[in-house]
Design a protein around this motif. Structure first.
Motif, mmCIF file in Angstrom:
data_model
loop_
_atom_site.group_PDB
_atom_site.id
_atom_site.type_symbol
_atom_site.label_atom_id
_atom_site.label_comp_id
_atom_site.label_asym_id
_atom_site.label_seq_id
_atom_site.Cartn_x
_atom_site.Cartn_y
_atom_site.Cartn_z
ATOM 1 N N ARG A 261 0.841 -1.203 0.000
ATOM 2 C CA ARG A 261 0.000 0.000 0.000
ATOM 3 C C ARG A 261 0.877 1.255 0.000
ATOM 4 O O ARG A 261 0.526 2.295 -0.534
ATOM 5 C CB ARG A 261 -0.905 -0.052 1.257
ATOM 6 N N ASN A 262 2.042 1.168 0.619
ATOM 7 C CA ASN A 262 2.926 2.326 0.729
ATOM 8 C C ASN A 262 3.912 2.451 -0.430
ATOM 9 O O ASN A 262 4.892 3.191 -0.343
ATOM 10 C CB ASN A 262 3.690 2.272 2.049
ATOM 11 N N THR A 263 3.666 1.727 -1.479
ATOM 12 C CA THR A 263 4.524 1.815 -2.657
ATOM 13 C C THR A 263 4.598 3.263 -3.163
ATOM 14 O O THR A 263 3.616 3.990 -3.108
ATOM 15 C CB THR A 263 3.939 0.927 -3.777
ATOM 16 N N GLU A 264 5.775 3.633 -3.653
ATOM 17 C CA GLU A 264 5.901 4.971 -4.223
ATOM 18 C C GLU A 264 5.110 5.055 -5.525
ATOM 19 O O GLU A 264 5.004 4.082 -6.255
ATOM 20 C CB GLU A 264 7.374 5.261 -4.539
ATOM 21 N N ASP A 265 4.610 6.249 -5.807
ATOM 22 C CA ASP A 265 3.827 6.464 -7.030
ATOM 23 C C ASP A 265 4.508 5.872 -8.261
ATOM 24 O O ASP A 265 3.899 5.183 -9.072
ATOM 25 C CB ASP A 265 3.661 7.966 -7.310
ATOM 26 N N LEU A 278 -2.935 -9.544 -12.606
ATOM 27 C CA LEU A 278 -3.860 -8.727 -13.386
ATOM 28 C C LEU A 278 -3.412 -8.662 -14.846
ATOM 29 O O LEU A 278 -2.227 -8.509 -15.131
ATOM 30 C CB LEU A 278 -3.910 -7.299 -12.847
ATOM 31 N N PRO A 279 -4.385 -8.768 -15.778
ATOM 32 C CA PRO A 279 -4.035 -8.671 -17.194
ATOM 33 C C PRO A 279 -3.424 -7.304 -17.490
ATOM 34 O O PRO A 279 -3.785 -6.306 -16.859
ATOM 35 C CB PRO A 279 -5.386 -8.811 -17.903
ATOM 36 N N LEU A 280 -2.540 -7.293 -18.453
ATOM 37 C CA LEU A 280 -1.851 -6.046 -18.779
ATOM 38 C C LEU A 280 -2.823 -4.940 -19.178
ATOM 39 O O LEU A 280 -2.584 -3.764 -18.908
ATOM 40 C CB LEU A 280 -0.835 -6.300 -19.893
ATOM 41 N N GLY A 281 -3.925 -5.331 -19.824
ATOM 42 C CA GLY A 281 -4.901 -4.335 -20.240
ATOM 43 C C GLY A 281 -5.467 -3.584 -19.048
ATOM 44 O O GLY A 281 -5.634 -2.359 -19.073
ATOM 45 N N GLU A 282 -5.749 -4.335 -17.983
ATOM 46 C CA GLU A 282 -6.301 -3.707 -16.789
ATOM 47 C C GLU A 282 -5.275 -2.795 -16.117
ATOM 48 O O GLU A 282 -5.604 -1.726 -15.620
ATOM 49 C CB GLU A 282 -6.717 -4.807 -15.822
ATOM 50 N N ILE A 283 -4.041 -3.265 -16.126
ATOM 51 C CA ILE A 283 -2.984 -2.457 -15.522
ATOM 52 C C ILE A 283 -2.815 -1.147 -16.292
ATOM 53 O O ILE A 283 -2.589 -0.094 -15.711
ATOM 54 C CB ILE A 283 -1.656 -3.253 -15.490
ATOM 55 N N LYS A 288 -3.347 5.063 -15.899
ATOM 56 C CA LYS A 288 -3.791 6.402 -16.279
ATOM 57 C C LYS A 288 -4.180 7.246 -15.075
ATOM 58 O O LYS A 288 -4.310 8.459 -15.182
ATOM 59 C CB LYS A 288 -4.997 6.296 -17.227
ATOM 60 N N LEU A 289 -4.388 6.612 -13.937
ATOM 61 C CA LEU A 289 -4.755 7.376 -12.741
ATOM 62 C C LEU A 289 -3.650 8.359 -12.401
ATOM 63 O O LEU A 289 -2.477 8.080 -12.548
ATOM 64 C CB LEU A 289 -4.979 6.432 -11.560
ATOM 65 N N ILE A 294 -4.049 7.738 -7.604
ATOM 66 C CA ILE A 294 -3.101 6.627 -7.653
ATOM 67 C C ILE A 294 -3.284 5.720 -6.448
ATOM 68 O O ILE A 294 -3.005 4.539 -6.494
ATOM 69 C CB ILE A 294 -1.652 7.174 -7.727
ATOM 70 N N ASN A 295 -3.818 6.293 -5.380
ATOM 71 C CA ASN A 295 -4.055 5.477 -4.197
ATOM 72 C C ASN A 295 -4.966 4.295 -4.486
ATOM 73 O O ASN A 295 -4.852 3.243 -3.863
ATOM 74 C CB ASN A 295 -4.642 6.330 -3.070
ATOM 75 N N GLU A 296 -5.875 4.467 -5.424
ATOM 76 C CA GLU A 296 -6.755 3.352 -5.779
ATOM 77 C C GLU A 296 -5.941 2.222 -6.395
ATOM 78 O O GLU A 296 -6.166 1.051 -6.114
ATOM 79 C CB GLU A 296 -7.847 3.825 -6.758
ATOM 80 N N ALA A 297 -5.005 2.586 -7.237
ATOM 81 C CA ALA A 297 -4.145 1.576 -7.851
ATOM 82 C C ALA A 297 -3.306 0.883 -6.784
ATOM 83 O O ALA A 297 -3.070 -0.325 -6.835
ATOM 84 C CB ALA A 297 -3.242 2.221 -8.894
#
Length: 416
Positions: A261-265, A278-283, A288-289, A294-297
RNA sequence: GGAGGGGUGGCCGAGCGGUCAAUGGCAGCAGACUGUAAAUCUGCCCUCUCCGGAGUUCGAAGGUUCGAAUCCUUCCCCCUCCA
């Protein structure tokens, strides 16, 4: 070669797993021939668990299986007795056989989460099986003659030691010989065609492939992963509190979740590709966030990574604990908890001792500094007085009290 | 075996008789600012403390001295060159 034909290589490259490949075109052809291939990665049994630093390798094996092949996990029961000098300035402490055996059990449990073992599925082996019984003279004659010391001295692992005037024992010098031998042995026993590993293993892997050709005319391939660092240059899998372990005894699912969760942006997309399915398409959509979104990602990354390592239930619970703790400012039972005898609490426990017991500080001095720096909170209120004695009155109705160090480290104290 | 160099706090690396719990850098922790991010700024960063101090540190053990990380002796370990 830009677009590999085999699904494994295409996916591995697209996800950022690939640093170097020995003969990409030939490997691609082999992987795409329709028959499942066997690839292995070796893990030394230096601890009873693996940490996030090994996760790239683990995920690579997982990807190998997902794309229709058979991964093989090689436990270094034999090589651990030697100690790999790669990337180290000093020799490892030598472990006892009992330690190694116990470590292998612990490590094997982790792989059960990431891979499916069974007939026609993932395989595992332990190189002690063949290394322990090697006889010196035959080994020298069969294997040793294929190694050039001149060449070995140019290997990075050896060269850096020599350049830095650090000792390199003959024992360690032999590590690469044994690792090479492993490759050949696995090719004979299990039809292994490919060895993968971190970029620091390149030299050892290439030597193994060469040894296979010279000893048995085998076609062996090597693939290494890039050395992973965080965007700000830190080592993967390390935090203040030490390594990010993959077993829940050493690091709770909640803490594991928090690590991701604390990963850098700047790392989120890269990590989603490497550490989730996760499929690359979803990633690409998540990529794009921008800004705070980006927190959602990051939540998805944390959830998916935790699910792989600790299972869906634990991941859901960790996510919920995090939500309650950080987004609602409450507390939740998912937090690390320490129990304190009722009598002690009735008498009052100094806040400094309590912080130490909750593992939020390693000494009373450190706890004192924490309080003086306004970094300690009791039930979300800043502790102003380092002589404060905490008593039962601090317990909330659910019988717990919450301690916080800094913004992110929380612990619950309860009677017990 | 001989000659020389070296072992300092998590790491790197100064200090080379007092003013040294030991300069500096990295790593780390906390605060401010933020988005549970980064960058930046500020404070902290051996242990204990009734905040006055106290106790243990500079490979190990002895010694010299009012006083040692700094000098001497012995031992351990590492490196380089020679045999």
């Amino acid at each position: 070669m830009t677009e590999p034909k085999s699904e494994f290589l295409r996916e591995a490259k697209a996800r950022g797993f690939v640093h170097q490949i020995t003969d990409e075109a030939a490997l691609d052809a082999r992987l795409g021939c329709g028959t499942p291939q066997v690839a292995y990665i070796g893990f030394d049994a230096t601890a009873d668990s693996l940490h996030a630093g090994s996760l790239v390798q683990i995920m690579l094996l997982r990807l190998f299986q997902r794309t229709g092949h058979r991964p093989l996990v090689l436990m270094g029961g034999g090589t651990t007795k030697i100690g790999d000098p790669s990337g180290k300035d000093t020799a490892r402490k030598l472990l006892t056989e009992a330690d190694i055996a116990a470590n292998i059990v612990g490590i094997r449990r982790i792989f059960d989460k990431f891979l499916v073992f069974g007939p026609a599925q993932a395989l595992s082996a332990d190189n002690a099986e063949w290394l322990d019984t090697l006889a010196y003279i035959p080994l020298l004659r069969d294997v040793g003659r294929h190694f050039s010391v001149n060449r070995m001295l140019t290997m990075d692992s050896v060269k850096t030691r020599l350049e830095r005037d650090q000792p390199l024992s003959f024992l360690e010098f032999n590590y690469m010989v044994l690792q090479s031998y492993d490759f050949v042995e696995l090719a004979k026993r299990y039809g292994v065609a490919l060895q993968m590993g971190g970029s620091d293993q390149w030299g050892n892997i290439v030597m193994g492939a060469e040894l296979g050709r010279r000893m048995a005319g085998l076609d062996l391939f090597g693939l290494t992963t890039p050395l992973l660092t965080t965007a700000s240059g830190g080592k993967m899998g390390k935090t203040a509190d030490g390594a990010v372990w993959l077993n829940k005894e050493r690091l709770s699912p909640f803490q594991y979740y928090q690590y991701w969760r604390n990963t850098e942006d700047a790392d989120v997309t890269r990590f989603l590709k490497l550490f989730t399915d996760l499929p690359l398409g979803e990633i690409a959509k998540l990529e794009k966030l921008a800004g705070a979104e980006i927190n959602e990602a990051k939540k998805i990354l944390a959830f998916e990574a935790t699910k792989l390592c600790h299972g869906g239930d634990a991941a859901t619970q960790a996510a919920e604990t995090a939500r309650q703790t950080f987004e609602q400012g409450g507390s939740s039972e998912g937090l690390p908890t320490v129990a304190v005898p009722q009598a002690e609490l009735a008498a009052g426990i100094p806040i400094l001792d309590l912080l130490v017991r909750a593992n939020l500080a390693t000494s009373k001095s450190e706890a004192r500094r924490l309080v003086q720096g306004k970094g300690a909170k009791l039930n979300d209120a800043i502790v102003e007085d380092d002589t404060l004695r905490v008593t039962e009155t601090a317990l909330s109705q659910d019988g717990t009290l919450k301690l916080t160090a800094g913004k992110k480290r929380h612990a619950l104290v309860k009677l017990g």
